[in-house]
Design a protein around this motif. Structure first.
Motif, PDB file in Angstrom:
ATOM      1  N   GLY A 298       0.793  -1.221   0.000  1.00 49.01           N
ATOM      2  CA  GLY A 298       0.000   0.000   0.000  1.00 49.01           C
ATOM      3  C   GLY A 298       0.823   1.266   0.000  1.00 49.01           C
ATOM      4  O   GLY A 298       0.293   2.355  -0.149  1.00 49.01           O
ATOM      5  N   GLY A 299       2.126   1.126   0.204  1.00 49.71           N
ATOM      6  CA  GLY A 299       2.981   2.298   0.201  1.00 49.71           C
ATOM      7  C   GLY A 299       2.948   3.110   1.490  1.00 49.71           C
ATOM      8  O   GLY A 299       3.402   4.246   1.512  1.00 49.71           O
ATOM      9  N   PHE A 300       2.414   2.547   2.547  1.00 46.98           N
ATOM     10  CA  PHE A 300       2.358   3.252   3.831  1.00 46.98           C
ATOM     11  C   PHE A 300       3.547   2.823   4.682  1.00 46.98           C
ATOM     12  O   PHE A 300       3.513   1.791   5.335  1.00 46.98           O
ATOM     13  CB  PHE A 300       1.061   2.934   4.566  1.00 46.98           C
ATOM     14  CG  PHE A 300      -0.168   3.406   3.857  1.00 46.98           C
ATOM     15  CD1 PHE A 300      -0.530   4.745   3.878  1.00 46.98           C
ATOM     16  CD2 PHE A 300      -0.959   2.512   3.158  1.00 46.98           C
ATOM     17  CE1 PHE A 300      -1.657   5.182   3.225  1.00 46.98           C
ATOM     18  CE2 PHE A 300      -2.093   2.935   2.499  1.00 46.98           C
ATOM     19  CZ  PHE A 300      -2.445   4.277   2.532  1.00 46.98           C
ATOM     20  N   ALA A 301       4.581   3.615   4.685  1.00 45.65           N
ATOM     21  CA  ALA A 301       5.790   3.272   5.434  1.00 45.65           C
ATOM     22  C   ALA A 301       5.526   3.232   6.937  1.00 45.65           C
ATOM     23  O   ALA A 301       6.135   2.451   7.667  1.00 45.65           O
ATOM     24  CB  ALA A 301       6.904   4.260   5.116  1.00 45.65           C
ATOM     25  N   SER A 302       4.618   4.077   7.404  1.00 50.79           N
ATOM     26  CA  SER A 302       4.333   4.108   8.842  1.00 50.79           C
ATOM     27  C   SER A 302       3.607   2.855   9.308  1.00 50.79           C
ATOM     28  O   SER A 302       3.579   2.564  10.504  1.00 50.79           O
ATOM     29  CB  SER A 302       3.509   5.344   9.188  1.00 50.79           C
ATOM     30  OG  SER A 302       2.256   5.301   8.526  1.00 50.79           O
ATOM     31  N   ALA A 303       3.029   2.101   8.389  1.00 53.69           N
ATOM     32  CA  ALA A 303       2.326   0.874   8.764  1.00 53.69           C
ATOM     33  C   ALA A 303       3.291  -0.203   9.253  1.00 53.69           C
ATOM     34  O   ALA A 303       2.883  -1.122   9.960  1.00 53.69           O
ATOM     35  CB  ALA A 303       1.504   0.350   7.588  1.00 53.69           C
ATOM     36  N   GLN A 304       4.581  -0.078   8.898  1.00 49.98           N
ATOM     37  CA  GLN A 304       5.556  -1.084   9.327  1.00 49.98           C
ATOM     38  C   GLN A 304       5.705  -1.106  10.846  1.00 49.98           C
ATOM     39  O   GLN A 304       5.821  -2.169  11.439  1.00 49.98           O
ATOM     40  CB  GLN A 304       6.909  -0.828   8.661  1.00 49.98           C
ATOM     41  CG  GLN A 304       7.915  -1.935   8.901  1.00 49.98           C
ATOM     42  CD  GLN A 304       7.445  -3.260   8.343  1.00 49.98           C
ATOM     43  OE1 GLN A 304       6.974  -3.343   7.228  1.00 49.98           O
ATOM     44  NE2 GLN A 304       7.563  -4.307   9.142  1.00 49.98           N
ATOM     45  N   PHE A 305       5.683   0.057  11.476  1.00 51.47           N
ATOM     46  CA  PHE A 305       5.751   0.098  12.936  1.00 51.47           C
ATOM     47  C   PHE A 305       4.577  -0.649  13.548  1.00 51.47           C
ATOM     48  O   PHE A 305       4.734  -1.432  14.486  1.00 51.47           O
ATOM     49  CB  PHE A 305       5.767   1.548  13.441  1.00 51.47           C
ATOM     50  CG  PHE A 305       5.579   1.639  14.930  1.00 51.47           C
ATOM     51  CD1 PHE A 305       6.624   1.344  15.790  1.00 51.47           C
ATOM     52  CD2 PHE A 305       4.349   1.994  15.476  1.00 51.47           C
ATOM     53  CE1 PHE A 305       6.446   1.405  17.166  1.00 51.47           C
ATOM     54  CE2 PHE A 305       4.175   2.061  16.845  1.00 51.47           C
ATOM     55  CZ  PHE A 305       5.218   1.770  17.694  1.00 51.47           C
TER      56      PHE A 305
END
Length: 164
Positions: free
Chosen positions: A130-137
């Motif tokens: 999805g391109g959401f880097a903050s979702a990795q946290f």
């Protein structure tokens, strides 16, 4: 010396697998890479599911379900991407669903594992596709919650064997 492997043995292996996943999850949150522990966790879970499927005197549908857990785990390593993630997310819920069918008191743990698996899968897919880097946290955080839920379920299964 004679070794005797029982359901309690395989539930203990599941408990150790959950502990290894928890340690790996905590390491990931601190920026470390303990992926070897996740491989050990995978192997212990797959081995436990396979031997639970091979147990004598079990109901054939339970044997199929435990073997299905093993197949889901194998497929999670065979397929890359979202299909591999989905197969991995289905393994523990199926394992606990099958154990609940034997009369084990794991209904609360099953709901918690299903919820944690679903949220973890959602955030992994958002981070990866999805391109959401903050979702990795959040994926890493739910990985730790998932490890705790798996450990709680494995502990309940292990203790239920002590009562019988």
């Amino acid at each position: 010396m004679k070794l005797k492997f029982t359901r309690k043995t395989w539930y203990f292996c599941l408990l150790v697998a959950a502990a290894a996943t928890l340690l790996n999850g905590l390491a990931v949150l601190t920026g470390q890479d303990f992926s070897f522990l996740e491989m050990c966790s995978f192997c212990l879970t797959a081995l436990s599911a396979l031997f639970l499927a091979a147990e004598k005197g079990s109901d054939p549908s339970r044997k199929r379900n435990y073997f299905g857990v093993f197949l889901f785990l194998m497929a999670s390593y065979l397929f890359a991407g979202w299909l591999g993630y989905l197969c991995a997310a289905l393994a523990w819920p199926l394992l606990l669903y099958t154990a609940a069918g034997t009369g084990a008191p794991v209904s609360r743990q099953l709901r918690l594992v299903c919820g944690a698996e679903g949220l973890h899968l959602l955030f992994v897919l958002l981070a990866g596709y999805g391109g959401f880097a903050s979702a990795q946290f959040w994926a890493n955080l739910f990985w730790v919650l998932l490890a705790v839920a798996r450990g709680w379920a494995a502990l309940v299964l292990y203790r239920a064997q002590e009562d019988t």
